[in-house]
Scaffold this active site. Sequence first.
Site, PDB file in Angstrom:
ATOM      1  CB  VAL A   6      26.246  40.503  24.190  1.00 14.08           C
ATOM      2  CG1 VAL A   6      27.062  40.943  22.989  1.00 14.08           C
ATOM      3  CG2 VAL A   6      26.866  41.014  25.471  1.00 14.08           C
ATOM      4  N   GLY A   7      23.959  39.334  22.490  1.00 13.62           N
ATOM      5  CA  GLY A   7      23.479  38.875  21.183  1.00 13.62           C
ATOM      6  C   GLY A   7      22.165  39.539  20.795  1.00 13.62           C
TER       7      GLY A   7
ATOM      8  CB  SER B 154      34.961  39.520  29.677  1.00 17.02           C
ATOM      9  OG  SER B 154      34.865  40.071  30.963  1.00 17.02           O
ATOM     10  CB  SER B 155      37.054  44.394  31.278  1.00 13.45           C
ATOM     11  OG  SER B 155      36.054  44.174  32.248  1.00 13.45           O
ATOM     12  CB  CYS B 156      37.273  39.444  34.032  1.00 13.82           C
ATOM     13  SG  CYS B 156      36.716  38.116  32.972  1.00 13.82           S
TER      14      CYS B 156
ATOM     15  CE1 TYR C 203      32.743  34.348  30.691  1.00 10.67           C
ATOM     16  CE2 TYR C 203      34.082  36.220  31.390  1.00 10.67           C
ATOM     17  CZ  TYR C 203      33.074  35.688  30.600  1.00 10.67           C
ATOM     18  OH  TYR C 203      32.406  36.513  29.711  1.00 10.67           O
TER      19      TYR C 203
ATOM     20  CE  LYS D  99      33.979  35.092  27.014  1.00  7.51           C
ATOM     21  NZ  LYS D  99      33.228  35.017  25.759  1.00  7.51           N
TER      22      LYS D  99
ATOM     23  CG  HIS E 248      27.161  40.455  35.368  1.00  5.65           C
ATOM     24  ND1 HIS E 248      26.725  39.671  34.326  1.00  5.65           N
ATOM     25  CD2 HIS E 248      28.504  40.256  35.431  1.00  5.65           C
ATOM     26  CE1 HIS E 248      27.753  39.041  33.787  1.00  5.65           C
ATOM     27  NE2 HIS E 248      28.845  39.367  34.434  1.00  5.65           N
TER      28      HIS E 248
END
Length: 309
Positions: A16-17, A108-110, A137, A141, A180
């Site tokens: 991402v970064g 994150s969507s999780c 995790y 978040k 992933h």
Amino acid sequence: MQKNSSIFVAGHKGLVGSSIVNELKRQGFENLVLRSFEELDLRNQHAVASFFMDNRPEYVFLAAARVGGIGANNKFRAQMIYDNLMIQTNVIHHAYLSGVKKLLFLGSSCIYPKFAPQPMKEEHLLTSELEKTNEPYAVAKIAGLKMVESYNLEYGTDFLSVMPTNLYGENDNFDLETGHVLPVMIRKFHEAKVHGCEYVDLWGTGSPRREFLYSGDLAKAVIKLMNEVSNSKTHINIGTGDDITIKELAELIKGITCFEGAIRWNTQMPDGTPRKLLDITKIKALGWVPEMSLKEGIVKVYEWYRNNK
Ligand code: GFB
């Protein structure tokens, strides 16, 4: 952000970064503050405090995190919760103390419940239990998101949380145990083709559905949000609005890598959340839509993988 604003991208070497840095440079932002893990361990409160006081960045993209696929989340549960809590707590708190104008925190969507209604809206947060494989995790978040919300409410900061769906792109982690699903499948099918294997072993049943967003599209979204959204009352989902089954993903990658053997499903390995499609009404209303199709994105990442690994 002005073109000469000082912008700290935390985690600039990750998936991402690195996409955010590339996109910022492409758009002409030149005053980027970047620190590798060796230069600045974001889990260290004193180091982070000194960094913010010495450098005084005006804007912060908080993309640094310990992340991984379902295997890593399930196995390194303590590291997932400790590292993420420490990194985000230090960065958010010292961004506040040093007077950062705006900070954008990537979740994150999780974070959404395992059986949330689909597609998942921002308000579905904390309405029922989480998926067990990535609970530590996700809890970290959620704490980050609530920290951003609380600092805005109590201290009047202008911080924003975004919740991206499953991401993929260049600079991803292709490790077979910790990566992933998408980069790991690229590697598995590629190596099976090169070595002439008869089959590829994949995890779970293949029935879960996942949504995949190209990291370059995410970068455009977060820069737009940093520029255009102020004093947001809620976090914002970032996804494509479409998902596919893990089986369909496998067939797609098998085709792109030209592997001609069979697929075996190891049902001893976990499936994880059955479905986690994000509702992207909010971000679409701001005028952002993803540009990269999944097929095009996988072709691009496969090419990158062959040239770089
Ligand atoms: O990307 P992934 O590892 O994590 O995808 P999650 C897992 C899905 O792909 C599961 C299947 O349904 C797996 O059973 N799968 C099939 C595989 N073959 C493989 C394989 O070889 N490797 C992997 N890794 N999976 C993560 C969370 O969940 O999503 C994180 O653990 C984060 O917290 C991230 O939120 C976005 O999509 O299940």
